[in-house]
Each structure stands twice: as structure tokens, then as C-alpha cells.
Write an enzyme that holds these catalytic residues in place. Structure first.
Site, PDB file in Angstrom:
ATOM      1  N   SER A 278       4.724   1.863   9.782  1.00 14.70           N
ATOM      2  CA  SER A 278       5.636   1.964   8.641  1.00 14.70           C
ATOM      3  C   SER A 278       6.613   3.119   8.792  1.00 14.70           C
ATOM      4  CB  SER A 278       4.865   2.054   7.334  1.00 14.70           C
ATOM      5  OG  SER A 278       4.234   0.813   7.090  1.00 14.70           O
TER       6      SER A 278
ATOM      7  N   CYS B 283      -4.710   5.520   6.166  1.00 12.90           N
ATOM      8  CA  CYS B 283      -4.563   4.225   5.507  1.00 12.90           C
ATOM      9  C   CYS B 283      -5.903   3.578   5.190  1.00 12.90           C
ATOM     10  CB  CYS B 283      -3.749   3.278   6.382  1.00 12.90           C
ATOM     11  SG  CYS B 283      -3.421   1.733   5.536  1.00 12.90           S
TER      12      CYS B 283
ATOM     13  N   ARG C 292       0.127  -4.085  11.355  1.00 11.71           N
ATOM     14  CA  ARG C 292       1.508  -3.913  10.913  1.00 11.71           C
ATOM     15  C   ARG C 292       2.461  -3.539  12.036  1.00 11.71           C
ATOM     16  NH1 ARG C 292      -1.688  -2.973   6.965  1.00 11.71           N
ATOM     17  NH2 ARG C 292      -1.082  -3.447   4.829  1.00 11.71           N
TER      18      ARG C 292
ATOM     19  N   CYS D 158       3.275  -0.430   4.213  1.00  9.13           N
ATOM     20  CA  CYS D 158       2.088   0.384   4.027  1.00  9.13           C
ATOM     21  C   CYS D 158       2.447   1.561   3.109  1.00  9.13           C
ATOM     22  CB  CYS D 158       1.582   0.836   5.388  1.00  9.13           C
ATOM     23  SG  CYS D 158      -0.182   1.081   5.427  1.00  9.13           S
TER      24      CYS D 158
ATOM     25  N   HIS E 226      -6.054   3.529  12.530  1.00  9.17           N
ATOM     26  CA  HIS E 226      -5.806   4.935  12.848  1.00  9.17           C
ATOM     27  C   HIS E 226      -7.022   5.582  13.487  1.00  9.17           C
ATOM     28  CE1 HIS E 226      -1.897   5.297  10.900  1.00  9.17           C
ATOM     29  NE2 HIS E 226      -2.355   4.447  10.010  1.00  9.17           N
TER      30      HIS E 226
ATOM     31  N   GLU F 161       0.844  -1.191   0.000  1.00 10.20           N
ATOM     32  CA  GLU F 161       0.000   0.000   0.000  1.00 10.20           C
ATOM     33  C   GLU F 161       0.878   1.239   0.000  1.00 10.20           C
ATOM     34  OE1 GLU F 161      -1.974   3.284   0.566  1.00 10.20           O
ATOM     35  OE2 GLU F 161      -0.874   2.684   2.321  1.00 10.20           O
TER      36      GLU F 161
ATOM     37  N   CYS G 100      -4.930  -0.975   6.580  1.00 12.27           N
ATOM     38  CA  CYS G 100      -5.130  -1.266   8.002  1.00 12.27           C
ATOM     39  C   CYS G 100      -6.223  -0.302   8.458  1.00 12.27           C
ATOM     40  CB  CYS G 100      -3.859  -1.110   8.818  1.00 12.27           C
ATOM     41  SG  CYS G 100      -2.878   0.322   8.405  1.00 12.27           S
TER      42      CYS G 100
ATOM     43  N   CYS H 110       6.295   0.921  -3.201  1.00 11.01           N
ATOM     44  CA  CYS H 110       7.759   1.036  -3.220  1.00 11.01           C
ATOM     45  C   CYS H 110       8.347   1.116  -4.612  1.00 11.01           C
ATOM     46  CB  CYS H 110       8.399  -0.189  -2.590  1.00 11.01           C
ATOM     47  SG  CYS H 110       7.695  -0.659  -1.086  1.00 11.01           S
TER      48      CYS H 110
END
Lengths: 416, 578
Positions: free
Chosen positions: B503, B62, B480, B548, B69, B14, B65, B551
Site C-alpha cells: 500500500s 497489518c 496485496r 490496506c 509482514h 483496512e 494480510c 480512507c
């Protein structure tokens, strides 16, 4: 004196641009039916995206989807598109040729919520069908390939399907701080990426609140200058499917409509498909009767909450929000925010983080104007009106708005 | 001769992350840099808002997940205001968070991570009868285990491949030497990949029952939860339990056996500490098991810090020791260059871009992620940290599950310190959570049956906040890893808001002392690419954190010069040189 402010309320509840006719008359549907038949015949004559295509029946059996489940899904989809049941055989045929429409899906300033919603969707196991039977050429969250190999999938798709693919964009695009998003070996910014891919697309579908209107990154003070897709691309049709996340039923609905008719669905002034955003949450809310009866939840967990009373006073923005979630709900119809006793936060409306997303009614929310400005006066006006209406008695309002609604229907019929 | 392989983006995660890796002449990773390339400024957006509205916005940090939050933000505000939610609210929050664990871990393992271990193309060569027999080695009652079933799946796949319709499987690294499963084992895991698509939907539905929808639930408010009618209705609890038992069945009969299989096959990697990383682990702690007020409740996951893989000692966790450094991040602190505690944190963007070759300026600033530091130590967070800190703390429940899993795989405890161990830890805690959730749903159903429908603790926001400065923090364990939100409220409005997320801990760049973050460190832990044009081993280790952030991985030579660029042939997964 306040009593006369009802005209504002009337205006708000009956905006002609946003109301949809659920029955548009025999002549209209006859014409549409013919158009769809021709379109499907043409599509069937086209070569599939890939050679040696799998037969649809084989496909269903591969994913263990029974014909019965499939037709249940077809009925749901037909109803979502606001088409009469006579269209069901055509919708079923459209599903069979969906793979003639290649899809590219990219993410910019996003949280991946719309992709996640699509993965978790909806309707009996047909999402596998959608994921695969739809020819999705690029989708970062699901694809096995990475890096150069992934980029190659993208570039090949753009080249092979030039002018044919639907470009789905998830996430907002920063234009003030363009470098707040870059991707690729040779870093490309969000604006560059969206513009480059949109150029050769048949249409661009903005998925979710961020891609539609800027969403959470565009909330005050909008640090990166985030905007929606329609603000950065031109010369190609754009459809907005807002909400946070967009309901997968509506995503699939837009694709189905395109396959079925060869054109994009009818859109409202905010480029949202009218089949999904043609009426308010409030219009079909399961708690609507309590609103009309003046029965409200006054604080979380009170007697009203235990009896499913209306959530307006707890900040529900259903009366201001155009979306079909009161009908289709979420996660295979499991529930929806108003079902769990929390008001609607207006996530399919522009600037909702600054206008609506509070647990207090509009008037009591102390709302900040969005960065671009110009909305403040309207918000105050609406808020004041609602406050007034609540104070003078909901009963009067209910009668009045019902009358107003009827009048509106008559007017729009004339327009047709 | 030096070479550079360009891999951008890394998919199946993500968000947006870029990693540049330096290889020596034997294709061993000797240096790594981790960089996030996307910023939205949510902390800035939260400033000035009513603290009760933070949760909904903070949740949008996010969409994967999702919800983590949300309740962490609500917890932070509750802490600032001194409000403890009632039992039902605690149970509902635990159930929503538990559903997220099941969903997130299953989707991560099968749909985001498995293709780093499982060669789908090899599965075509498998003998379905042998596969059914093989599956019995890892479970007494394997998930839908029959030769007919495997044969059908194989035929499906064959059709995919023959039609050129590889869909999500197109263009990957099939045939790479780093894939070690036999064709039969690949077939078993591939079958579960497909079946997990269905199973994850049940887990998302579980969250929607008390959360309203998934992703982005909506039933949690400061003081409690709003889903009274769903608590009141016994049919909702039975639906939840039915979905839970089905999900648990999948976890026990597919997920756990697959992990045990992987543990056995990839045993050497685990024992050699491939991808081990920092060796320092931090857990904030989460899942309150009683109704004591803030941070006094007994927790399912024990908080604490383990340093240098030393299981004999657990340092007690103290949130005041957390700081964030921006030496190598695209931010600038005003009036100081020292790391700051989140209460005093600043978010002032200061982008300095890439160098003239389009590479990270690794000696300067190179990421949108800050570098969190705990008591002057760089740490890793996540399922592995939770299992290790839990084990070292003598948490009986955690110890029991870890021991059972290790015994089944025939691996020593030390095998956990690796990429394999990180992946296994996630499965072990999924197993544990699916068990404990049965207790929670039964408690909730029994409460409502007894007529206890309290879901909210009453408070007067204006009175509590008027003319005052309040500070609070929300500490959770997202799937995570350790997730914290810090809020300062002045006169009812947010004066400062900082989130230090899993992350950030794991993907952060180097700090002021030049020390690596967890991704960077794990990439230089005994990783050699079997084929430098296919950075499969890098994906495997980066994915094991369940990143998260989307990349981009760059492999650069020790001198950082570019000589040749490789591109991969889309059909065979082979290479052609440009």
C-alpha cells in the site's frame, strides 16, 4: 542462597488479585441466577432496537443454524463465562434478546486484527448470528456505507441510543502526537473521537492489546505517545479484553455477560474480565506436565520439540500471562501458539512487547524498560528468580508452587 | 457553480486513508490526492531490538494480510545472517502464505469489494428460477445452485429489508446507475457473499493448522518453523487438505464464475481502461519452489518490471533501485532531500496538517505514506502486476491461468489494464494458488511420512552477529502486492529497519517530480461519476487495490472551493441537501 528466592516465585504464581475461583458456592450462583432471570424478563419486555423484529427461531433458520449447533454454542459460552451448566437455558435466552443492546465499534491506531478475528470466529456458524443479531450500528470494515452515509450511521446511533450502547474501541490512542490519527471530513483526532463517543456510552469495551494497554504502538520508545482507552476516558466503565488479537470468544462473552446480568463481568486490577483472564496460560497448558517433569525444548526442531516438551526455555511466557487461550484456543479450536511449538508471547499483559515478546526466557531476554519506566526492577527480579528456579531443579519448584496454590485457594475462599 | 461532496471514511478497507478528488463540470475525475491519516511508528519501535524478535512486531503492521509482514521480516533477518531454512519450513511457509492468499482474496472480493458491483436491493426483484439458469452460464457446476436456495436467500433478505434490519447493508448506494448486473445476477452474487462468510472460515483454519492462529500466526522463526508436532501428525495434513479442497471448490464454483460474469457485464469499462492507472507494474517475486538459498530459488511469481503496459519487455528486478521520497509526505530527511534506499531510510515525522478549510495541503506535505520509486519510475504492485509481469516473462503457469480466464470471459488481454482487470487478476491467481497448494501439502505429508522432520536450520546468533554489521532484505508478494523489509543489524541489534509495503507503492502521494502514485493515477483514468453525491465509481477503483488503509475520499471542484455539502438519507440511500 538463591534457594530463598523461591518466595518471589511463589508471589508471582499466586497473585491473589488475579486468581479466580471456578466454584463460588451454591448461594452465590442462586443469587446470580435470580438476578439474570429478572434481567432477562425485563429485557424481553423492552422493545427491540428495530421494529418488526425477526423471531429468534426464524433467525436461526435464516442462517441455517440448527438448534443443536446453537445449544453446543450455548454450552461453550456458559463454560467460558465460568457459570455452571444450570445457567445454559438463561444463556440461550440471553442470545435471543442480544439485539436489545446496540453496539458501536470504532478503530483508532489499529491493524484491524481484532475485527478480522471476530469475522473469522468461532463456534458453529453463530458468528453471523452475532454479527447481525447483535445490533451493530457502526463497523467500518463490514458496513456497505461510506463517507457521509457511514458518519450518519454513527451519529444516528449515538443520538438514538444515548446512554445505552456499548462502545467497542480497537487500536491505541496517540496522546503525545495527537495528530498521528485523524479521521472524518472535518478531521477529528483519536482522543476527541473516543471521548466524544464514550460520553454517551453505557460502557466502553477496549478490544485487543492496543486498545487495552497501548499495544505495539506503545512499545518502546512509543513514538506517538500511544495509550489504551482507559487512559483517556473517565466517568464511564471500561472493560479491557487484551490479547493480540483478542479472542472472539471473550468479546462475545463480555457481551453475553452484560445481556445476561445487566452488569459488566467481574474485573481484575487491569480491568480484564476474570472469567477469561483469571488464570495463567501455564495453569491449563497441554505441555504443563513436561514443565513439572523438567522436560524442555532446548532448540527449535530438536527431539524435545518433536515430543511436545515444555517451551519455557524457548521463551514461553505462559507462566506470566493471564488468559484462557490454553482452553478456548483459536479458529474454532483449531490450534494455538503453544500447539504449534512456539511459546506464548504474553500478549494479554501490559507492555508485553518490551517485557515478554522474545524467543528467549525472561532472564535471558535483555529486556528494555517500557517508556513510562518503573517495571525494570520487577522484571529483573522475576527473571532472576526463574533462572534460579530452573537451575536448582524444576521438581522442587513444582511441589512448592502446587502447595502455594492450595494455600491461596483456602485464603480466597475465606475472603468470599 | 462548484460543489463538494464529502465522503469520509471510505469503509470496507483496512486502516486509515483520505482521498481528495477534483471533478470537472461533467463529474469526470480530473485530479486525485491520496493520504494516509494514521501513523504508529513501527519502524522506529523496531530499532535497537534483537533481530530475531522483529518478525512478531513487524507482523502487527497489518492484521488483515496477517503474517505477510511476519515471514518477510524473518526472511530479511535470515538474508542478513545467511541462513536458508529446510524444505519442510519452506513448504509450511508457502502453505501458510497460500492460505492467506485464499482467505484474503475471497474476503476482499466478497466482503470488501463486491458491494461496489452488486446491488443487494435489486436482488430482491430477481426470479429465482432464472437466477439458477443464469448461473449455469458461468460454471458447469455452480456453487449450491438451485431455485429453492435462491428463493430462501431472497426471503432472508426481504425480511432484513422489511424489518429495517439492513445490518451491514444499510445506507449504501443501492440503485446507482453504475450497478449493471441484472436482478438475477445480483441474487447469485449476493448468495455467494453470504456463503463466502462460511468459506473464509475454512481458509483461516488452514492457516491456524500450521500457524497456531489466524490472524497473527506464530510458528515462523529465524531459521525455520516450530510446528513439528503438526507436521508429524498425518491427521493435521489431511485436515489441511480437506479444508483446502473445500476452499478450492468454492473458488472454482463461485468466485471464478462470478468474476467471469462481472467481466462480461462490465466489459465496456474494462475495454475503455476505466481505472487503469500508471501502467507500470512491479513484482518482487515469491513462493520459492526449491531450496536454493536467498533469491536464487525458482519462484511461482516471476519478479520483474513492466513499463507502460509493454508486454514485450520485462526489466529484471533489482532491489537496489528502490528508493523512497518524502517531498509530499509528513516526514523530513536529515542532511538530504533526495529519495533514499531503504537501507539508508529515515523515519522522522514532520506533520504539517491540513489547510484552514480542513483540506489536504496538496502542494506541500499531505500523507503519512512515503512515495516509493523504482529506478525513477512510479509503479503499481499487486495481483494485476503479478499476472502482467508473469505473462510478459513467459511464466507458463501464469500464462495458462490468465488465458483460460480471459477466454471464458471473452475478453482480450488488454482488458486487464482496468479496474475490472485488477479485480479479475486477484481471482485468477486465487485459482492458481489453490491448485499449487495441493502439490505443497502432498509434498509436506510425504516428507514426514519418509521420516524427514527437519524444520529448523541451526545457527549461533551471538557468533554470527558479534562485532559485525549485517544487512539483509526480505522480499515477498503479500496478497496485496510487493512487500519488502530491509534490516541493518549492528552487533546483534537492529540499527535501521524499513518496510516498503504494497500500500506504500499503491497509495503513496506525489513524488519530487510531482508524479502520481497508483491510486491517484487510477482515479484519473477515465472515471466519471454517474451521481456526484454517490462516489460509487471512486470506491470501486480504490477498493480494487484492496487498500490496506482506511480512507476518506473528498471530491473537490477544480478550484477547490466548497459551496454545498450533501448528506445522504439513511433509509433510501437518496439525498437531501443541507
Amino acid at each position: 542462597m538463591e534457594f530463598f528466592r523461591r518466595d518471589f516465585l511463589r508471589e508471582m504464581f499466586t497473585k491473589p488479585t488475579n486468581l479466580i475461583n471456578t466454584n463460588r458456592g451454591k448461594e452465590y450462583y442462586d443469587q446470580l441466577y435470580k438476578k439474570a432471570e429478572e434481567r432477562l424478563n425485563w429485557l424481553k419486555s423492552q422493545k427491540p432496537v428495530r421494529e418488526d423484529d425477526i423471531k429468534f427461531d426464524e433467525y436461526l433458520s435464516m442462517w441455517d443454524i440448527s438448534r443443536r449447533d446453537f445449544f453446543k454454542w450455548v454450552s461453550m459460552m456458559t463454560a467460558t463465562l465460568m457459570l455452571p451448566p444450570s445457567f445454559e437455558p438463561l444463556v440461550a435466552q440471553a442470545a435471543e434478546v442480544m439485539n436489545r443492546v446496540p453496539v458501536i465499534w470504532i478503530n483508532i491506531q489499529d491493524c484491524d486484527g481484532n475485527t478480522e478475528a471476530l469475522i473469522r470466529s468461532s463456534a458453529p456458524t453463530v458468528d453471523e448470528l452475532i454479527l447481525d443479531y447483535l445490533s451493530i450500528e457502526y463497523q467500518e470494515t463490514l458496513m456497505a456505507a461510506a463517507g457521509d452515509q457511514a458518519e450518519k450511521c454513527l451519529e444516528d446511533a449515538v443520538k438514538t441510543f444515548k446512554g445505552q450502547y456499548l462502545l467497542f474501541v480497537e487500536g491505541s490512542i496517540p496522546v503525545k502526537m495527537e495528530y498521528a490519527f485523524t479521521t472524518g471530513r472535518h478531521p477529528e483526532t483519536g482522543v476527541q473521537r473516543v471521548r466524544r463517543l464514550a460520553k454517551d456510552a453505557k460502557a466502553v469495551i477496549a478490544v485487543g492489546a492496543c486498545a487495552s494497554f497501548g499495544g505495539v504502538p506503545a512499545a518502546y520508545p512509543n513514538p506517538t505517545g500511544a495509550v489504551g482507552v482507559m487512559d483517556v476516558v473517565s466517568g464511564v466503565p471500561v472493560v479491557n479484553i487484551p490479547a493480540c488479537p483478542a479472542n472472539p470468544v471473550n468479546i462475545v462473552g463480555v457481551i453475553m455477560h452484560y445481556v445476561l446480568t445487566g452488569s459488566l463481568p467481574e474485573l481484575d486490577s487491569l480491568k480484564r474480565p476474570k472469567f477469561a483472564f483469571g488464570y495463567r496460560i501455564h495453569d491449563n497448558c497441554e505441555r504443563r506436565a513436561h514443565f513439572d517433569a523438567g522436560e524442555f525444548v532446548e532448540e527449535w526442531g530438536d527431539e524435545g520439540a518433536k515430543n511436545n516438551f515444555c517451551l519455557y526455555k524457548m521463551g514461553c511466557k505462559g507462566p506470566f500471562t493471564f488468559n484462557n487461550c490454553s482452553i478456548v484456543r483459536y479458529n474454532d479450536g483449531t490450534n494455538w501458539p503453544i500447539g504449534v511449538g512456539r511459546g506464548c508471547i504474553g500478549c494479554s499483559e501490559p507492555d508485553f512487547w518490551d517485557k515478554y515478546a522474545t524467543e528467549r526466557p525472561v532472564a535471558a531476554s535483555d529486556i528494555r524498560p517500557p517508556a513510562i519506566g518503573g517495571v525494570e526492577s520487577t522484571v529483573d527480579k522475576v527473571g532472576l528468580t526463574i533462572l534460579t528456579a530452573t537451575a536448582i531443579g524444576i521438581g522442587a519448584h513444582a511441589v512448592m508452587s502446587a502447595l502455594a496454590g492450595k494455600k491461596e485457594t483456602i485464603t480466597s475462599n475465606k475472603e468470599e | 457553480m462548484s460543489k463538494r461532496l464529502v465522503v469520509d471514511p471510505i469503509t470496507r478497507i483496512e486502516g486509515h486513508l483520505r482521498i481528495e478528488v477534483v471533478l470537472d463540470e461533467n463529474n469526470r475525475v480530473v485530479d486525485a490526492y491520496s493520504s494516509s491519516t494514521m501513523w504508529r511508528g513501527i519502524e522506529t519501535i523496531l530499532k535497537g531490538r534483537d533481530a530475531r524478535d522483529c518478525g512478531l512486531i513487524a507482523m502487527r503492521i497489518c492484521g488483515v494480510c496477517t503474517g505477510a509482514h511476519y515471514w518477510t521480516s524473518i526472511k530479511a533477518v535470515e538474508h542478513a545472517l545467511g541462513i536458508t531454512p529446510p524444505t519442510n519450513a519452506r513448504l509450511v511457509r508457502n502453505l501458510i502464505a497460500g492460505s492467506l492468499y485464499l482467505h484474503d482474496h475471497v474476503v476482499h472480493f466478497y466482503h470488501l469489494h463486491a458491494l461496489d458491483w452488486v446491488d443487494i436491493v435489486s436482488a430482491l426483484k430477481a426470479d429465482p428460477y432464472k437466477a439458477a439458469k443464469e448461473a449455469e452460464n458461468y460454471s458447469e457446476n455452480p456453487w449450491y445452485n438451485s431455485p429453492t436456495q435462491y428463493k430462501a436467500i431472497q426471503e432472508r433478505l426481504k425480511k432484513f429489508v422489511e424489518s429495517g434490519r439492513l445490518g451491514p447493508f444499510a445506507n449504501a448506494y443501492w440503485g446507482n446507475k453504475s450497478y449493471k448486473f441484472t436482478p438475477e445476477q445480483n441474487l447469485i452474487a449476493t448468495a455467494h457473499y453470504l456463503e463466502a462468510l462460511e468459506a473464509q472460515r475454512w481458509m483461516a483454519q488452514m492457516m491456524a493448522i500450521y500457524g497456531g492462529k489466524n490472524p497473527h500466526p506464530q510458528s515462523i522463526v529465524v531459521g525455520g518453523v516450530t510446528c513439528v508436532q503438526d507436521i508429524k501428525n498425518p491427521a493435521r495434513a489431511s485436515l489441511f487438505k480437506e479444508l483446502l479442497l473445500k476452499s478450492r471448490d468454492f473458488v472454482l464454483r463461485a468466485y471464478i464464475p462470478d468474476i467471469i460474469m462481472a467481466g462480461q457485464v462490465y466489459k465496456d469499462e474494462a475495454l475503455n481502461g476505466v481505472g487503469a492507472g500508471l501502467g507500470n507494474y512491479l513484482v518482487y517475486g515469491d513462493f520459492p519452489l526449491d531450496d536454493n538459498p536467498h533469491y536464487k530459488a525458482k519462484l511461482l511469481f516471476s519478479p520483474g518490471v513492466v513499463v507502460n503496459k509493454d508486454l514485450t519487455k520485462v526489466i529484471p528486478f533489482d532491489q537496489s533501485k528502490i528508493t523512497e521520497d518524502v517531498t509530499h509526505s509528513w516526514y523530513k530527511y536529515e542532511n538530504t532531500d533526495k529519495p533514499l534506499h531503504p537501507f539508508d531510510g529515515q523515519t522522522n515525522p514532520n506533520y504539517t496538517g491540513f489547510d484552514e478549510n480542513g483540506l489536504l495541503k496538496v502542494n506541500e506535505k499531505y500523507s503519512w505514506i512515503k512515495s516509493p520509486i523504482y529506478d525513477d519510475i512510479r509503479v503499481e504492485v499487486g495481483p494485476l502486476a503479478r499476472m502482467i509481469v508473469g505473462y510478459a516473462s513467459g511464466n507458463e503457469r501464469i500464462k495458462n491461468y490468465v488465458d483460460k480466464a480471459l477466454k471464458a470471459a471473452g475478453l482480450p488481454l488488454q482488458a486487464l489494464f482496468s479496474t475490472v482487470g485488477r479485480t479479475a487478476a486477484r481471482a485468477i491467481e486465487t485459482w492458481m494458488i489453490s491448485d499449487v497448494m495441493i502439490e505443497w501439502i502432498d509434498q509436506l505429508a510425504s516428507n514426514s511420512a519418509k521420516g524427514n522432520l527437519d524444520t529448523w536450520t541451526k545457527f549461533d546468533y551471538d557468533k554470527l552477529t558479534k562485532g559485525k554489521e549485517l544487512k539483509g532484505y526480505g522480499l515477498s508478494e503479500a496478497p496485496r502486492g510487493a512487500l519488502g523489509h530491509w534490516v541493518r543489524i549492528v552487533d546483534g541489534k537492529v540499527a535501521n529497519y524499513q518496510a516498503v509495503v504494497p500500500s506504500t507503492w499503491n497509495a503513496g502521494p506525489r513524488d519530487y517530480k510531482g508524479r502520481m502514485g497508483a491510486y491517484e493515477s487510477s482515479l484519473v483514468s477515465n472515471i466519471t461519476l454517474s451521481n456526484p453525491d454517490q462516489p460509487l465509481e471512486i470506491l470501486r477503483t480504490v477498493h480494487s487495490f484492496d487498500p490496506c488503509i482506511a480512507c476518506a475520499v473528498h471530491v473537490i471542484d477544480t478550484k477547490g472551493r466548497e459551496i454545498a455539502q450533501y448528506k445522504i438519507d439513511p433509509v433510501s440511500g437518496g439525498m437531501c441537501y443541507v
